[in-house]
Design an enzyme around this catalytic site. Sequence first.
Site, mmCIF file in Angstrom:
data_model
loop_
_atom_site.group_PDB
_atom_site.id
_atom_site.type_symbol
_atom_site.label_atom_id
_atom_site.label_comp_id
_atom_site.label_asym_id
_atom_site.label_seq_id
_atom_site.Cartn_x
_atom_site.Cartn_y
_atom_site.Cartn_z
ATOM 1 N N GLU A 170 0.865 -1.177 0.000
ATOM 2 C CA GLU A 170 0.000 0.000 0.000
ATOM 3 C C GLU A 170 0.903 1.227 0.000
ATOM 4 O O GLU A 170 2.018 1.200 0.501
ATOM 5 C CB GLU A 170 -0.915 0.025 1.231
ATOM 6 C CG GLU A 170 -2.053 -0.957 1.137
ATOM 7 C CD GLU A 170 -3.179 -0.686 2.126
ATOM 8 O OE1 GLU A 170 -3.177 0.356 2.809
ATOM 9 O OE2 GLU A 170 -4.069 -1.543 2.192
ATOM 10 N N HIS A 204 -4.680 6.656 -0.420
ATOM 11 C CA HIS A 204 -3.876 5.450 -0.267
ATOM 12 C C HIS A 204 -4.383 4.399 -1.246
ATOM 13 O O HIS A 204 -5.452 4.545 -1.835
ATOM 14 C CB HIS A 204 -3.864 4.934 1.181
ATOM 15 C CG HIS A 204 -5.106 4.260 1.640
ATOM 16 N ND1 HIS A 204 -6.215 4.944 2.089
ATOM 17 C CD2 HIS A 204 -5.418 2.945 1.750
ATOM 18 C CE1 HIS A 204 -7.148 4.087 2.453
ATOM 19 N NE2 HIS A 204 -6.699 2.865 2.263
ATOM 20 N N HIS A 257 -5.237 0.348 -2.433
ATOM 21 C CA HIS A 257 -5.637 -1.009 -2.060
ATOM 22 C C HIS A 257 -5.177 -1.891 -3.222
ATOM 23 O O HIS A 257 -5.906 -2.079 -4.192
ATOM 24 C CB HIS A 257 -7.146 -1.115 -1.870
ATOM 25 C CG HIS A 257 -7.652 -0.620 -0.567
ATOM 26 N ND1 HIS A 257 -8.983 -0.716 -0.209
ATOM 27 C CD2 HIS A 257 -7.028 -0.051 0.495
ATOM 28 C CE1 HIS A 257 -9.147 -0.210 1.006
ATOM 29 N NE2 HIS A 257 -7.975 0.205 1.445
ATOM 30 N N ASP A 269 -8.984 1.204 7.911
ATOM 31 C CA ASP A 269 -9.087 2.604 7.479
ATOM 32 C C ASP A 269 -9.924 3.403 8.473
ATOM 33 O O ASP A 269 -9.568 4.539 8.825
ATOM 34 C CB ASP A 269 -9.697 2.713 6.077
ATOM 35 C CG ASP A 269 -8.810 2.120 4.997
ATOM 36 O OD1 ASP A 269 -7.583 2.075 5.180
ATOM 37 O OD2 ASP A 269 -9.356 1.715 3.958
#
Length: 156
Positions: free
Chosen positions: A36, A91, A93, A104
């Site tokens: 990530e 961010h 995934h 999260d």
Amino acid sequence: MARPPFDPEGFAGPLAIPAEVVAAMVDHCLRESPRECCGLLGGVPPRVSSFHPLRNAAGSAETRYDADPRDLIEAVVDLRRRDAEILAIYHSHPRWEAIPSRTDLDENHYGAVPRIIVSLLNDPPDVRAWRLGRDDFREIPWVIADGTLHDPPAGE
């Protein structure tokens, strides 16, 4: 006259993100995969004007991110110098849909600041924006700065 500070709780959006910033954000996510990655988008509401990729300090984790503190400080100093704000946190995934995870929600340290999640499951990657709560989330619209609206899918 000074501009009032950004109030993410009161921000109705949509967030306007230039195409080149979206491309840079997606490229950062692809480069870091399968890990990530994370970063900030800055500007003056509602328009994003800067992209701040951050190193993932979570080591080799493929399902977590933790922004490198030095990178985060440098980005915030740069934003303040330009009289800009953090408008979104992004961010990736790499192996999951672009939907907020329990992690999260649990690690939401920036309250109502919009979150952008880039899923790398498809080509092109799926880019979606969210408002996170303590135990819930809701998708929010965003636009490519030329005006192309990215509304939440119907029924979600």
